[in-house]
Design a protein around this motif. Structure first.
Motif, PDB file in Angstrom:
ATOM      1  N   VAL A  82      19.472 -52.192  11.150  1.00 10.62           N
ATOM      2  CA  VAL A  82      18.135 -52.568  11.600  1.00 10.62           C
ATOM      3  C   VAL A  82      17.801 -53.993  11.154  1.00 10.62           C
ATOM      4  O   VAL A  82      17.242 -54.790  11.913  1.00 10.62           O
ATOM      5  N   LEU A  83      18.182 -54.328   9.909  1.00  8.04           N
ATOM      6  CA  LEU A  83      17.893 -55.671   9.400  1.00  8.04           C
ATOM      7  C   LEU A  83      18.784 -56.730  10.030  1.00  8.04           C
ATOM      8  O   LEU A  83      18.335 -57.854  10.310  1.00  8.04           O
ATOM      9  N   ALA A  84      20.049 -56.398  10.280  1.00  4.31           N
ATOM     10  CA  ALA A  84      20.998 -57.395  10.782  1.00  4.31           C
ATOM     11  C   ALA A  84      20.914 -57.584  12.281  1.00  4.31           C
ATOM     12  O   ALA A  84      21.159 -58.691  12.784  1.00  4.31           O
ATOM     13  N   LEU A  85      20.592 -56.526  13.024  1.00  8.91           N
ATOM     14  CA  LEU A  85      20.615 -56.598  14.486  1.00  8.91           C
ATOM     15  C   LEU A  85      19.236 -56.577  15.111  1.00  8.91           C
ATOM     16  O   LEU A  85      19.118 -56.548  16.352  1.00  8.91           O
ATOM     17  N   ASP A  86      18.203 -56.554  14.291  1.00  9.97           N
ATOM     18  CA  ASP A  86      16.814 -56.530  14.793  1.00  9.97           C
ATOM     19  C   ASP A  86      16.556 -55.322  15.690  1.00  9.97           C
ATOM     20  O   ASP A  86      15.825 -55.409  16.697  1.00  9.97           O
ATOM     21  N   LEU A  87      17.173 -54.177  15.332  1.00 12.29           N
ATOM     22  CA  LEU A  87      16.885 -52.933  16.047  1.00 12.29           C
ATOM     23  C   LEU A  87      15.704 -52.235  15.395  1.00 12.29           C
ATOM     24  O   LEU A  87      15.416 -52.427  14.216  1.00 12.29           O
ATOM     25  N   THR A  88      15.056 -51.388  16.153  1.00 11.62           N
ATOM     26  CA  THR A  88      14.027 -50.525  15.573  1.00 11.62           C
ATOM     27  C   THR A  88      14.702 -49.255  15.082  1.00 11.62           C
ATOM     28  O   THR A  88      15.787 -48.880  15.565  1.00 11.62           O
ATOM     29  N   PRO A  89      14.094 -48.541  14.129  1.00 14.76           N
ATOM     30  CA  PRO A  89      14.681 -47.274  13.675  1.00 14.76           C
ATOM     31  C   PRO A  89      14.906 -46.293  14.813  1.00 14.76           C
ATOM     32  O   PRO A  89      15.904 -45.563  14.822  1.00 14.76           O
ATOM     33  N   THR A  90      13.995 -46.273  15.755  1.00 15.70           N
ATOM     34  CA  THR A  90      14.146 -45.360  16.893  1.00 15.70           C
ATOM     35  C   THR A  90      15.378 -45.711  17.717  1.00 15.70           C
ATOM     36  O   THR A  90      16.139 -44.820  18.145  1.00 15.70           O
ATOM     37  N   GLN A  91      15.593 -46.996  17.953  1.00 15.65           N
ATOM     38  CA  GLN A  91      16.777 -47.420  18.709  1.00 15.65           C
ATOM     39  C   GLN A  91      18.062 -47.067  17.962  1.00 15.65           C
ATOM     40  O   GLN A  91      19.065 -46.676  18.584  1.00 15.65           O
ATOM     41  N   PHE A  92      18.032 -47.209  16.628  1.00 12.76           N
ATOM     42  CA  PHE A  92      19.224 -46.851  15.846  1.00 12.76           C
ATOM     43  C   PHE A  92      19.530 -45.364  15.961  1.00 12.76           C
ATOM     44  O   PHE A  92      20.688 -44.977  16.167  1.00 12.76           O
TER      45      PHE A  92
END
Length: 376
Positions: free
Chosen positions: A290-300
């Motif tokens: 999430v921190l490295a790829l700018d994903l949201t927790p939901t997307q992960f």
């Protein structure tokens, strides 16, 4: 002051008399060694060492005399000592009792032969250890089957105690380590995949690697170092204190009392710890992703759900009881092999950890080959 050591020969037919005198001590051992090496019996078939004129003699001098005699005997020449002073006789006797000429031979084996010798001894030792461990596994199996036919033989209190020590108390360290490993894996994978524009697959790799291999392997290695070593140290200390002998005197089976509860407890707790490690490892990988790829927790979570299947989780969980059995058996086996010294406890504990980790990695490799052959 006594004269330096010397040696001269007197020939008498088929016999050669070697007259030794002066000081035969360690201070002059270098020159004395040259003197004895230069001794040539010629055609003589018998050599008599006359020690009547030796004024001072220590163990180094006696060593040189026996060394020379041993060399001559190897050449087929009979040797003997005469004229030994009463004050020197005890020292010569001590050297002779410690092996005499045989103990002082300066034979240095060929390096290749020495390497082959060590390799052979190591291979035989490993095979012997494997047979002994297999025998111990059979003994544990017999005791377990006997306990199944007589449920009263099980010791619930010992089992609960071991579950607490090997499972509940290990949760913090296993969870922290798995979380950090997940973070590291996610960082490395995202950093490498970014070069190819495929960093989105970091989620797939983190999920699959943690569930199938990394979590169960890291947990097993941690438990081998933590609980496996504890089993060896506990049982070994009991053996040093003669508590195991006392059990035998009371008619109790040490395998039933000490080994069985530990094996059953670890086979219960390691799968639970592996499940906990799966969660913490994926969580650590998720935080880093999430921190490295700018994903949201939901997307992960959505990407993880699409990347893994139930089989991936079960592949890792199937290995856990096998690893637990290996660690517990090796730990208890090495504990029962402890001798009655504190040094032996430390040595067997170290051996237990090394053998457990080695066998766990071997089992992991065999599982990988099996699952690959089955297409799982």
């Amino acid at each position: 002051m006594a004269a330096e050591g010397w040696m001269r020969t007197e020939s008498g037919g088929s016999a050669l008399t070697v007259l030794a005198g002066g000081t035969w001590t360690v201070a002059g051992s270098a020159s004395l060694n040259e003197i004895v090496d230069s001794l040539k019996p010629g055609a003589a078939r018998r050599v008599v060492f006359d020690l009547s004129q030796i004024e001072r003699l220590d163990s180094a001098g006696a060593w040189l005399l026996f060394k020379t005699a041993a060399r001559l005997r190897d050449e087929g020449i009979e040797t003997d000592f005469s004229g030994v002073a009463d004050r020197h006789r005890p020292l010569l006797q001590i050297v002779e009792d410690r092996g005499g000429a045989e103990a002082v031979r300066d034979d240095r084996p060929n390096a290749l032969i020495a390497l082959l010798d060590r390799t052979g001894r190591g291979a035989v030792g490993a095979a012997t250890k494997g047979l002994e461990l297999l025998n111990f596994v059979g003994m544990v199996t017999v005791v377990f089957l006997r306990a199944l036919t007589s449920p009263g033989r099980f010791r619930p209190k010992a089992l609960v105690t071991q579950i607490e020590q090997t499972g509940l108390n290990a949760l913090p360290i296993v969870g922290l380590l798995s979380f950090l490993v997940g973070v590291v894996l996610a960082y490395l994978m995202s950093d490498q995949l970014r070069q190819f524009g495929a960093e989105v697959f970091t989620v797939n790799l983190v999920g699959l690697s943690m569930l199938r291999e990394v979590a169960v392997l890291i947990t097993a290695i941690m438990i081998a170092g933590r609980s496996g070593s504890a089993f060896t140290a506990q049982i070994g200390t009991m053996k040093v204190n003669e508590e195991i002998d006392a059990m035998g005197t009371l008619g109790l089976d040490p395998v039933e009392v000490l080994v069985l509860p530990r094996i059953i407890a670890l086979m219960i707790t390691l799968p639970v710890l592996t499940f906990f490690a799966d969660i913490m490892g994926v969580l650590g990988g998720g935080v880093m992703t999430v921190l490295a790829l700018d994903l949201t927790p939901t997307q992960f979570v959505t990407a993880l759900k699409n990347a893994i299947e139930l089989n991936d989780f079960l592949v890792g969980m199937v290995k856990a009881p096998v690893h637990a059995y290996i660690i517990a058996v090796v730990g208890c086996y090495e504990g029962l092999k402890v001798q009655r010294t504190a040094e032996s406890v430390g040595r067997q504990t170290t051996t237990s950890v090394v053998e457990s980790i080695f066998l766990v990695i071997v089992a992991t490799a065999l599982f990988s080959i099996l699952f690959s052959a089955l297409g799982i």
